[in-house]
Write an enzyme that holds these catalytic residues in place. Structure first.
Site, PDB file in Angstrom:
ATOM      1  N   GLY A  59       0.835  -1.186   0.000  1.00 15.91           N
ATOM      2  CA  GLY A  59       0.000   0.000   0.000  1.00 15.91           C
ATOM      3  C   GLY A  59       0.874   1.241   0.000  1.00 15.91           C
ATOM      4  O   GLY A  59       2.098   1.162   0.077  1.00 15.91           O
ATOM      5  N   GLY A 115      -7.191  -0.972  -3.821  1.00 18.25           N
ATOM      6  CA  GLY A 115      -6.862  -2.346  -4.200  1.00 18.25           C
ATOM      7  C   GLY A 115      -6.596  -3.250  -3.013  1.00 18.25           C
ATOM      8  O   GLY A 115      -6.236  -4.409  -3.197  1.00 18.25           O
ATOM      9  N   VAL A 169       4.425   4.378   6.409  1.00 16.63           N
ATOM     10  CA  VAL A 169       4.804   3.107   7.026  1.00 16.63           C
ATOM     11  C   VAL A 169       5.271   2.112   5.948  1.00 16.63           C
ATOM     12  O   VAL A 169       6.343   1.517   6.083  1.00 16.63           O
ATOM     13  CB  VAL A 169       3.664   2.541   7.900  1.00 16.63           C
ATOM     14  CG1 VAL A 169       4.121   1.275   8.597  1.00 16.63           C
ATOM     15  CG2 VAL A 169       3.195   3.564   8.935  1.00 16.63           C
ATOM     16  N   GLU A 174       0.311  -2.164  -6.929  1.00 15.98           N
ATOM     17  CA  GLU A 174      -0.572  -1.213  -7.574  1.00 15.98           C
ATOM     18  C   GLU A 174       0.177   0.031  -8.050  1.00 15.98           C
ATOM     19  O   GLU A 174      -0.059   0.531  -9.132  1.00 15.98           O
ATOM     20  CB  GLU A 174      -1.633  -0.817  -6.544  1.00 15.98           C
ATOM     21  CG  GLU A 174      -2.927  -0.343  -7.101  1.00 15.98           C
ATOM     22  CD  GLU A 174      -3.955  -0.268  -5.980  1.00 15.98           C
ATOM     23  OE1 GLU A 174      -4.571  -1.296  -5.686  1.00 15.98           O
ATOM     24  OE2 GLU A 174      -4.119   0.804  -5.391  1.00 15.98           O
TER      25      GLU A 174
END
Lengths: 491, 491
Positions: free
Chosen positions: B256, B375, B260, B281
């Site tokens: 993602g 996603g 972090v 993604e």
């Protein structure tokens, strides 16, 4: 081949053994070993010794498998699906542990070591070939992966199962990663594997001969509510045809198990849909009827879930049915890759849905496990269209299937496209949450619609429309009413 | 080719138009048309006329796309993902509608007619080929399907984008059903399509020349908490290697977006992992660093999400980076089929998780949309291992990331395998719910652990252990405390 009795073979099984068994919705489970293991557990417990195993299957089994083992407190852990009343009670009493998993994940996670080393695979066969390979009986389930992963193998050859089932199974091994290639299935009827499961025969420690029927539950006659739900489902399909998104020819179906799905299949029998194909989890009576009527060209699944009458017919006419029925490993029947490719319409039952279309398939009032998610998630997430069918009420009206906030969520708003009750269908596709709520409330039972509308008013009051309006203080008021007053309506 | 200005081309757009635009996490969105459409909307509104469009993109865009359109009240409907502060406010105020969708579903559902007819595709290009085809700029997103589905096409050729990006995109059309075949990607680095999008040039009504940068947000420096989370993530990976479930060579990552995840990638830079591949993604700074360090062999994504510094480097050195970076259609980058095949480890952020591992990625306190699921569901459901990473606290300790009951559920207990905070990792694989709760509470902030333990005690009291213990009367007490007292701890 070392032919043994179930009791003799059970001697191999020790406390803490991890066992992968055949068995899927009452079909193809081992008929002698479970009882023999349960007896062994009872004897151990009588001596004051610990004895409990970890049991992995394909899905639910039967009273003489899950039932006897749970009753004997012979289970420490169970996955990925169960529907046994005694087992359910033990799980909810905190007396055994249960991991409720997507069926398509179960064998894969065993193969990839998430559950540690598998000690035994205990698998029913229709027969053993001359080479020592297993011809599956009434289902394939997770047998391939459990047989591959286990240290030792015990085979039950059940002479109740027709030897004409040979040729129905299509055994394809999903390759291990990272060197996996595409699963070469393009259409539900494609055969891409072998009719038997090749095994390492050196691992076989016992062969048991049995002659016992599968557990086959009769379906109830189709009631009025189921018929109305089926009618609304067909209306929805007709709308898709009218909208140019579906053809009368070649509709690919998936169907959950139960009386409402069977009513839907009965409805398809009299519909304009032709050359229907099933890419689904289990073969049910309704599909057999569709095949016999020439409406269904092929049904692909992992197992049978038939009434006793239909199971008998299947056994008698397996040579004919294997022309149009394929049983596959669960990892293939439920694989996202193939499900998404064939473009099926998924249709499953549920416990409850909330006003935004989140669906609870597993835990009553958030806490009490009923059965499990089974394959509903595999099909719902990856279907061309994903639908849930449900009566609007349960328990004589004390329970509404539509609630403000689902007390457990197995299928999210992102996955659920259509919800169908006897009051119509809620087509949620492409809608924002506030518009979804209107559609969902319209298919709730009229007695509950005002209560649901009051909830939406509370949730949107005080200048907070929000994207997904909720009033968290009363989000579970229906469930609290049920616990306190015996009905979701409250006092 | 009909070269027009944005204002001229905006004249084509009428009230109620359905528009598919390029754009994904601030990259590759059209730079002129959104502002021109917003201006047109403002003029119409000033005249007292209705003017609002339905906007479909790849994912989030930028202030000069989603931002200007939302501010001008030029949007009636938006899907499948957004992250714009003005738009968020409008959605939560009930002033526009938003369908928060799995990104892998978005183009497919447009292609299959769930959203009706698409009027326009407005797509940014790095250049137009001699044949009139589109060379994608800094992302592909849903461009292929929108260009196929739309009646009319408007192309923005942005000279800020390097022409050396040509060759980076791998444009493969996922076939229409029911005649779809397997997507022929086996490894993240496989190229299976063309470097351009072939279009029906007769549909092109305008070409606009622009010269504007993508919106690229700088990442914050890695803070102590992020570093500790990254450390725990790497500990988890090391455990997988020790357990024989993962190799140091060839780890396939999905990540993602955010600070972090970037800390995790910085951690990988100094780890024993080699020949890392990304099937993800978006391309982030951390992946570029891994490529430059020789630790990552290939990164496959649908778009860039780079800081300004890295975007500049990418533009300058696109000819080098296109050797190891592939941009694909979103439907391919996020396709369950390929995700499951390559066996990636999914790592995404979240808003909150409950004690059983259900994850909320989208709605704060159940109602207020933040961004969207993006996603995360595509990767989480289909990953080899699926993890979520999160600081244990937000808002200076007023919010705990671990709560009794997630106030919105986007990823269910069936999908979430590992949750990682700065206090450790909760490995939930193969665990029954009561055991999952223990692991989850152990990674909560110490201030909140006693409150979570009290909840479990309440939920299991009165002789009701249950499968998934909940006390529905206090399930949302943390959120109610936050609303009433400004902290989940209560007064």
């Amino acid at each position: 081949m070392c032919f043994l009795s179930g009791d003799e073979a059970a001697e191999f099984i020790g406390h803490g053994a991890k066992i992968g068994m055949s068995g899927f919705t009452g079909a193809a489970y081992p008929k002698e070993m479970p009882t023999a293991i349960a007896e062994r557990a009872k004897e151990a417990h009588a001596r004051g010794d610990e004895f409990a195993i970890d049991l992995y299957t394909g899905a639910s089994t039967a009273p003489d498998c899950d039932g006897v083992l749970a009753e004997a407190d012979a289970l420490r852990f169970r996955m990925p699906y169960q529907s046994d009343p005694i087992m359910r009670k033990k799980i909810n009493a905190g007396e055994m542990k249960y991991a409720d998993m997507h069926l398509s994940h179960s064998a894969q996670q065993v193969s990839e070591g998430f559950f540690g080393k598998l000690d035994f695979a205990i698998v029913e066969a229709a027969r053993i070939t001359e080479e020592g390979h297993i011809v599956p009986s009434s289902g394939v389930g997770n047998n391939v992966e459990y047989l591959d992963a286990a240290d030792k193998i015990i085979i039950e050859v059940n002479s109740w199962q027709s030897v004409d089932l040979e040729g129905m199974a299509d055994v394809y091994r999903v390759q291990s990663r990272p060197n996996r290639t595409a699963i070469p299935i393009k259409n539900p009827g494609d055969r891409v594997g072998t009719t038997y499961i090749d095994i390492d025969t050196d691992k076989v420690v016992a062969v048991i001969e049995t002659d016992s029927p599968d557990r086959n539950s009769p379906f109830k006659p189709i009631d009025d509510v189921s018929q109305r739900i089926a009618g609304n489902f067909l209306d929805f399909l007709e709308g898709e045809v009218a909208g140019g998104r579906l053809a009368y020819d070649g509709y690919v179906m998936q169907s959950g198990v139960g009386n409402v799905p069977n009513a839907v299949m009965a409805g398809l029998l009299d519909s304009k849909f032709e050359n229907i194909q099933a890419y689904t989890e289990v073969i049910q009576d309704g599909m057999v009827d569709l095949i016999d009527a020439g409406k269904m060209t092929v049904a692909s699944a992992t197992s049978f879930s038939l009434s006793p009458e239909y199971a008998e017919r299947m056994n008698k006419e397996a040579a004919r049915y294997r022309e149009s029925i394929i049983t596959r490993p669960l990892q293939v029947s439920n694989h996202p890759e193939v499900i998404r490719r064939v473009g099926l319409i998924a249709t499953n039952g549920m416990i409850e849905a909330d006003i935004y279309g989140n669906v609870n398939s597993t835990n009553v009032s958030g806490s009490r496990i009923m059965n499990g998610i089974g394959g509903s998630g595999d099909f719902t997430r990856n279907g061309f269209i994903s639908s849930f069918i449900t009566p609007s009420l349960a328990k004589d009206g004390a329970i509404s299937a539509i609630v403000p906030f689902a007390s457990h969520i197995d299928h999210t708003e992102h996955d659920v496209m259509v919800v169908i009750s006897e009051y119509g269908y809620a087509d949620l596709r492409g809608l924002a949450p506030r518009d979804r709520a209107k559609k969902m409330i319209a298919i709730a039972h009229p007695d509950y619609r005002p209560l649901l509308e009051e909830y939406v008013e509370r949730a949107t009051s005080q200048g907070r429309p929000m994207h997904t309006p909720h009033d968290l203080a009363t989000a579970f008021s229906f469930h609290q009413n049920l616990a306190e007053h015996g009905t979701m309506k409250g006092k």
